[in-house]
Design a protein around this motif. Structure first.
Motif, PDB file in Angstrom:
ATOM      1  N   SER A  68       0.803  -1.235   0.000  1.00 26.56           N
ATOM      2  CA  SER A  68       0.000   0.000   0.000  1.00 26.56           C
ATOM      3  C   SER A  68       0.827   1.272   0.000  1.00 26.56           C
ATOM      4  CB  SER A  68      -0.941   0.001   1.209  1.00 26.56           C
ATOM      5  OG  SER A  68      -0.228  -0.261   2.403  1.00 26.56           O
ATOM      6  N   LEU A 120       1.708   9.125   3.514  1.00 28.41           N
ATOM      7  CA  LEU A 120       1.431  10.124   4.545  1.00 28.41           C
ATOM      8  C   LEU A 120       2.623  11.078   4.640  1.00 28.41           C
ATOM      9  CD1 LEU A 120      -0.955  10.523   6.527  1.00 28.41           C
ATOM     10  CD2 LEU A 120       0.436   9.402   8.270  1.00 28.41           C
ATOM     11  N   ASN A 176       3.644  15.360  -1.976  1.00 27.40           N
ATOM     12  CA  ASN A 176       2.728  14.273  -2.299  1.00 27.40           C
ATOM     13  C   ASN A 176       1.426  14.821  -2.886  1.00 27.40           C
ATOM     14  OD1 ASN A 176       0.607  12.169  -1.728  1.00 27.40           O
ATOM     15  ND2 ASN A 176       2.403  11.062  -0.997  1.00 27.40           N
ATOM     16  N   THR A 198       7.863  10.502   3.427  1.00 30.47           N
ATOM     17  CA  THR A 198       6.516  10.052   3.748  1.00 30.47           C
ATOM     18  C   THR A 198       6.581   8.813   4.634  1.00 30.47           C
ATOM     19  OG1 THR A 198       6.510   8.774   1.692  1.00 30.47           O
ATOM     20  CG2 THR A 198       5.443  10.939   1.627  1.00 30.47           C
ATOM     21  N   SER A 199       5.461   8.518   5.277  1.00 32.61           N
ATOM     22  CA  SER A 199       5.347   7.295   6.073  1.00 32.61           C
ATOM     23  C   SER A 199       4.047   6.595   5.695  1.00 32.61           C
ATOM     24  CB  SER A 199       5.374   7.629   7.568  1.00 32.61           C
ATOM     25  OG  SER A 199       4.268   8.444   7.912  1.00 32.61           O
ATOM     26  N   PRO A 200       3.901   5.315   6.028  1.00 31.57           N
ATOM     27  CA  PRO A 200       2.673   4.595   5.660  1.00 31.57           C
ATOM     28  C   PRO A 200       1.452   5.152   6.389  1.00 31.57           C
ATOM     29  CG  PRO A 200       4.452   3.064   6.170  1.00 31.57           C
ATOM     30  CD  PRO A 200       4.913   4.419   6.607  1.00 31.57           C
ATOM     31  N   ASN A 201       0.326   5.153   5.688  1.00 28.62           N
ATOM     32  CA  ASN A 201      -0.943   5.500   6.315  1.00 28.62           C
ATOM     33  C   ASN A 201      -1.297   4.398   7.322  1.00 28.62           C
ATOM     34  OD1 ASN A 201      -3.851   5.720   6.764  1.00 28.62           O
ATOM     35  ND2 ASN A 201      -3.850   7.160   5.066  1.00 28.62           N
ATOM     36  N   LEU A 218      -4.082   3.328   8.438  1.00 28.83           N
ATOM     37  CA  LEU A 218      -5.424   2.753   8.344  1.00 28.83           C
ATOM     38  C   LEU A 218      -5.407   1.227   8.350  1.00 28.83           C
ATOM     39  CD1 LEU A 218      -8.466   3.262   7.990  1.00 28.83           C
ATOM     40  CD2 LEU A 218      -8.085   3.331   5.518  1.00 28.83           C
ATOM     41  N   ARG A 255       5.608   3.428  12.075  1.00 26.80           N
ATOM     42  CA  ARG A 255       4.319   2.957  11.560  1.00 26.80           C
ATOM     43  C   ARG A 255       4.469   2.055  10.346  1.00 26.80           C
ATOM     44  NH1 ARG A 255       0.558   8.304  11.378  1.00 26.80           N
ATOM     45  NH2 ARG A 255       2.172   9.569  12.280  1.00 26.80           N
TER      46      ARG A 255
END
Length: 462
Positions: free
Chosen positions: A234, A238, A256, A392-395, A397, A411
């Motif tokens: 994914s 973020l 982004n 960026t970092s992973p969302n 969710l 994360r």
């Protein structure tokens, strides 16, 4: 022909390309490609293969190019890579396959990336498509995300006979290939979509507008949809910010968002009504490839553009080719400079950025010399738009809605490098969702590892 030097690659003139979104590099024709391929010295121990994260048989495909057997060259590449036209354009070959090329010891390395691009483009133009397996094994695998790791994992599993469905959150597939990398580096309709279509032709189904963790959870994919394994590719969407005063002002963007508006939502095209703040004077904070992409996009939208980076040029993490192209096009580099505050007018719009000069001190934990502020060196850059490109970092969710899926402090999902296996049985992961923002080819390597891990897992269940 001077065998110590690469065959030059044709490019758009810098003054012309700075005003359009057409591809900068025009690539080799067949005559040029065969001439460049002839520079390969056919090493007995080809270090270039070891330097390639997906282990393409580089000497093998280059020999076929030299002999004029382009279709055979494409078959060799296809054994290892589902996205050759993409990789030939955006992989950092200078630090991977070309970086260890023996020819490069006394001269310039072979242009492996440009040759891969030539083969992929030739294959597309001549209608060469991958063959789907004659029958499937009846086992269903879900892949989350249609970026490079997801597409690679899906393609490898489909070749093994699995019934693969990719779930993409956005309205178009491709992940970072579609929303992150600008048209002038990676054409969407001409290059990205045909590569995605090739994955579909292997039997892979792609469902868009499906947000895993919201539309459906991973547990539901197992319990209600009948999937027997899941690969999470994914990405890391973020954005990070500096936390300085004024960062919430009107006219401040993450790279982004800025690139997504331009690329995925076609804001660079006159016939689309997607809004984008072009700005007259734009500062891009950061020094990576994404920063170069954002800066060169803003330039093409008509702005004077400054790249603001706190270290020197030697430490710029962006590819040397991207920095070179940016300079040619007129991007201004404010190096050894760090923002301390974003200034605004009475209506809350950006009207300047306060910065401080930096100098390099002792190396930090990463081995790079740490930037240190120079006392009493503050100054203001006159800008009306600021684009933050700080990584960026992973969302969260997916991790928040999946019990038993371990993540680290950043994360990122914790997964084994060799197999992609996570802490949750049947769930595998790779790419930026695991490592944080990295390169397309490293995401592809992780996708291949995930496919191997899933195949081993499901084979052991038989």
């Amino acid at each position: 022909m001077d065998v110590l030097k690469k065959v030059p690659v044709r490019e758009q003139d810098p003054k012309v390309r700075a005003t359009n979104f057409e591809e900068v590099c025009l690539g080799y024709n067949e005559e040029e490609a065969r001439e460049e391929a002839s520079r390969c010295i056919k090493c007995k121990n080809p270090r270039c293969v070891g330097g390639c994260p997906v282990s393409i048989n580089i000497p093998g495909f280059i020999k076929e190019v030299e002999d004029g057997n382009i279709e055979e060259a494409s078959k060799i590449i296809a054994l290892s890579s589902a996205l050759p036209a993409v990789c030939g354009r955006v992989c950092p070959q200078e630090s991977q396959c070309e970086g260890v090329c023996i020819r490069g010891i006394k001269g310039e390395p072979v242009s492996i990336g440009k040759l891969e691009r030539f083969v992929a483009d030739w294959s597309r133009e001549h209608g060469i498509v991958p063959q789907a397996p004659e029958k499937t094994n009846g086992k269903k695998v879900a892949v989350i995300g249609s970026g490079p790791s997801g597409l690679t994992c899906a393609g490898d599993l489909a070749k093994l006979g699995y019934e693969v469905t990719i779930f993409e959150a956005l309205h178009e597939p491709g992940g970072v290939l579609t929303y992150g990398i600008p048209e002038f580096r990676l054409p969407k309709e001409r290059v990205v979509q045909p590569e995605i279509d090739n994955v579909r032709k292997l039997g892979v189904t792609i469902e868009t507008n499906v947000i895993i963790g919201k539309s459906v959870t991973i547990d539901q994919l197992f319990d209600e949809e009948g999937f027997q394994a899941v690969f999470i590719g994914s990405g890391a969407g973020l954005p990070m910010f500096m936390g300085i005063p004024g960062e919430n002002a009107n006219g401040v963007f993450s790279a982004n968002e800025y690139l997504t508006r331009s690329n995925l939502m076609k804001a660079f095209r006159d016939d689309y009504d997607t809004p984008i703040a072009a700005g007259k004077k734009v500062a891009v904070v950061g020094g990576g490839n994404v920063a170069m992409d954002a800066a060169r996009t803003a330039l093409r939208l008509g702005a004077e553009v400054h790249v603001v980076y706190r270290r020197s040029e030697a430490e710029l993490p962006a590819r040397a080719e991207e920095v070179h192209h940016a300079k040619e096009e007129g991007i201004i580099f404010n190096l050894l400079t760090n923002p301390t505050e974003i200034l605004t007018d009475e209506k809350g719009w950006v009207n300047g950025m306060k910065c401080i000069k930096m100098e390099l001190g002792e190396p930090d934990a990463s081995g790079r010399r740490k930037p240190v502020e120079v006392k009493d060196s503050e100054f203001v850059i006159d800008v009306d738009t600021v684009i933050m490109s700080l990584g960026t970092s992973p969302n969260p969710l997916i991790s928040n809605t999946t019990k038993g899926l371990d993540i680290n402090k950043r994360r990122c999902i914790i997964a084994e490098e060799e197999t992609g296996r996570t802490s949750k049985e049947g769930v595998y992961a790779g790419g930026d969702a695991v490592t944080g923002a990295a390169t397309v080819i490293l995401a592809m390597e992780a996708g291949r590892a995930g496919a191997r891990g899933i195949h081993e897992f499901l084979s052991a269940k038989d």
